[in-house]
Enzyme design. Structure first.
Site, PDB file in Angstrom:
ATOM      1  N   TYR A 197     -50.314 -44.798  11.232  1.00 48.06           N
ATOM      2  CA  TYR A 197     -49.303 -45.815  10.962  1.00 48.06           C
ATOM      3  C   TYR A 197     -48.734 -45.630   9.548  1.00 48.06           C
ATOM      4  O   TYR A 197     -49.492 -45.467   8.588  1.00 48.06           O
ATOM      5  CB  TYR A 197     -49.940 -47.205  11.141  1.00 48.06           C
ATOM      6  CG  TYR A 197     -49.072 -48.332  10.649  1.00 48.06           C
ATOM      7  CD1 TYR A 197     -47.807 -48.536  11.176  1.00 48.06           C
ATOM      8  CD2 TYR A 197     -49.511 -49.185   9.642  1.00 48.06           C
ATOM      9  CE1 TYR A 197     -46.994 -49.554  10.711  1.00 48.06           C
ATOM     10  CE2 TYR A 197     -48.709 -50.219   9.175  1.00 48.06           C
ATOM     11  CZ  TYR A 197     -47.447 -50.386   9.714  1.00 48.06           C
ATOM     12  OH  TYR A 197     -46.645 -51.390   9.246  1.00 48.06           O
ATOM     13  N   ASP A 205     -59.481 -47.440  12.938  1.00 49.53           N
ATOM     14  CA  ASP A 205     -58.419 -48.415  13.218  1.00 49.53           C
ATOM     15  C   ASP A 205     -58.327 -48.515  14.746  1.00 49.53           C
ATOM     16  O   ASP A 205     -57.855 -47.593  15.411  1.00 49.53           O
ATOM     17  CB  ASP A 205     -57.100 -47.922  12.594  1.00 49.53           C
ATOM     18  CG  ASP A 205     -55.951 -48.917  12.806  1.00 49.53           C
ATOM     19  OD1 ASP A 205     -56.032 -49.736  13.729  1.00 49.53           O
ATOM     20  OD2 ASP A 205     -54.970 -48.837  12.039  1.00 49.53           O
TER      21      ASP A 205
HETATM   22  C1  LIG Z   1     -52.214 -48.905  14.011  1.00 46.36           C
HETATM   23  C2  LIG Z   1     -51.850 -49.922  12.976  1.00 46.36           C
HETATM   24  N1  LIG Z   1     -52.710 -50.188  11.987  1.00 46.36           N
HETATM   25  C3  LIG Z   1     -52.428 -51.102  11.030  1.00 46.36           C
HETATM   26  C4  LIG Z   1     -51.233 -51.790  11.013  1.00 46.36           C
HETATM   27  C5  LIG Z   1     -50.936 -52.785   9.907  1.00 46.36           C
HETATM   28  O1  LIG Z   1     -51.175 -54.079  10.330  1.00 46.36           O
HETATM   29  P1  LIG Z   1     -50.369 -55.378   9.818  1.00 46.36           P
HETATM   30  O2  LIG Z   1     -48.932 -55.161  10.135  1.00 46.36           O
HETATM   31  O3  LIG Z   1     -51.007 -56.500  10.577  1.00 46.36           O
HETATM   32  O4  LIG Z   1     -50.608 -55.483   8.352  1.00 46.36           O
HETATM   33  C6  LIG Z   1     -50.312 -51.552  12.030  1.00 46.36           C
HETATM   34  C7  LIG Z   1     -49.027 -52.280  12.042  1.00 46.36           C
HETATM   35  O5  LIG Z   1     -48.101 -51.920  12.750  1.00 46.36           O
HETATM   36  C8  LIG Z   1     -50.620 -50.598  13.038  1.00 46.36           C
HETATM   37  O6  LIG Z   1     -49.759 -50.302  14.035  1.00 46.36           O
END
Ligand SMILES: Cc1ncc(COP(=O)(O)O)c(C=O)c1O
Length: 384
Positions: A103, A175
């Site tokens: 991401y 993640d």
């Molecule tokens: C795979 C992944 N990890 C982390 C995040 C970040 O999360 P947040 O937008 O809740 O801060 C995202 C956001 O799109 C994501 O798609």
């Protein structure tokens, strides 16, 4: 009945939950309070100040620990805030080996925020788990894994990387936003930390921004609770309530996301105007066997490229969609479409993102839980 014997679908509803002590409320009340009355200094009922702990947040944190088969859960203001807490376990001079296809906001946090504090990030293609060993050295303290990756839908072998992490005595975080514990439980495969953007499938209704960490080691939990309180990016009581409510239907939503995802991936793959579809459920997907062994289904996230499409063609395509909403984010009940090169991954330099396949024509779909015929008709009118 012991909590440990509950199966997943029951855990989403009951895991870590008990009726509220005050009136027996079945759903935890939204304790919208910053502080708690004390009878004498330190004389309170377990809650002194809501940055440190709040009963609605505790209910969510206990649910998170339950569904990920961990012992401790922590709820944050966003997925990025949860990640930020993990990196704060490290010291200047430490190194992190991270998935290269991840991401864009994660990449930005690592490179643009933490690198200037002397933490080094090494990005590697983790599809061949053994190939990452040369990137590990005596300064490496953490391996950061995202699987399936966003947006290329590569699958990384969690168990094989966990074994490497153990061998080199480094922490491993996964993640788990795309898969959710409905499809895979990284702690059971040897990971030390699971992280979520709870904004996505856990919340499930595109109405909250939140993050989560789950661990199974008391010492590590204490270090992370310390950072959560000391840095302060906690999940508020209303948001905790919304995520908890989302989790209670996670299993039924995920079942439909997977069904619709499979139907759409197959539709796109059979279309003559589509060049390539990225979805781990295809037997031809390069990591399909790993996906099959560590996941119980393939989810509703799909990326694809239309034949001969340019940056402008991809933009026109997403503008034509009527049921799929053009929007950032994913994992809600409604179907969303995105153009990674100009949206989620715009913070990654063009040459870096193209190396990992995030070309200008790539489109990412978060398949929702609508009637799949309507979704297919929408894609059809946009392609033709
Ligand atoms: C795979 C992944 N990890 C982390 C995040 C970040 O999360 P947040 O937008 O809740 O801060 C995202 C956001 O799109 C994501 O798609």
């Amino acid at each position: 009945m012991s909590e440990k014997t509950l199966k997943f679908n029951s855990k989403t509803i009951h895991g870590g939950q008990k009726p509220d002590a005050a009136y027996g409320a079945v759903m935890p009340p939204i304790y919208q309070t910053s502080t708690y009355a004390q009878t004498t200094p330190g004389g309170h009922k377990g809650y002194a100040y809501s940055r440190s702990a709040n009963p609605t947040r505790t209910a969510l944190e206990d649910s998170l620990a339950s569904i990920e088969n961990g012992t401790h859960g922590m709820a944050f203001a966003s997925g990025i805030a949860a990640m930020d807490a993990v990196i704060k376990l490290l010291n200047p001079g430490d190194e992190v080996v991270s998935t290269n296809d991840l991401y864009g906001g994660t990449y930005r946090l690592f490179k643009k925020v933490f690198e200037k504090f002397g933490i080094k990030f090494v990005f590697v293609d983790m599809q061949d788990a053994q190939a990452i060993e040369p990137a590990i050295n005596s300064r490496t303290k953490l391996i950061w894994v995202e699987t399936p990756t966003n947006p290329m839908m590569n699958i990384i072998d969690i168990k094989a990387i966990a074994q490497l992490a153990k061998k080199h005595e480094v922490l491993m975080a996964v993640d788990n936003t795309f898969a959710t514990p409905y499809l895979q439980t990284p702690l059971d495969l040897g990971a030390d930390i699971v992280m979520h953007s709870a904004t996505k499938y856990l919340g499930g209704h595109s109405d909250v921004v939140a993050g989560a960490l789950i661990v199974k080691d008391k010492g590590l939990a204490e270090e992370l609770y310390f950072i959560q309180n000391a840095s302060g990016a906690i999940c508020g009581p209303m948001d905790s309530f919304l995520v908890l409510r989302g989790i209670k239907t996670l299993h039924v939503r995920m079942e439909r996301h997977c069904e619709n995802g499979a139907a759409i991936a197959n539709y796109l793959a059979s279309h003559t105007k589509i060049e390539k579809v990225y979805w781990p459920g295809f037997e031809s997907h390069p990591n399909h066997e790993i996906a099959k062994s560590q996941m119980s289904g393939y989810g509703g996230m799909i990326s694809f490229v239309t034949k001969g499409a340019s940056y402008e063609d991809a933009i026109k395509f997403v503008e034509k969609l009527q049921i799929f909403t053009l929007a950032e984010s994913l994992g809600g009940v409604e179907s969303l479409a995105g153009h990674p090169a100009s949206m989620t991954h715009a913070s990654i330099p063009k040459e870096e993102r193209e190396k990992i396949g995030v070309v200008d024509a790539l489109i990412r779909l978060s398949v929702g839980i609508e009637d799949v015929e309507d979704l297919i008709n929408d894609l059809k009118q946009a392609i033709d």
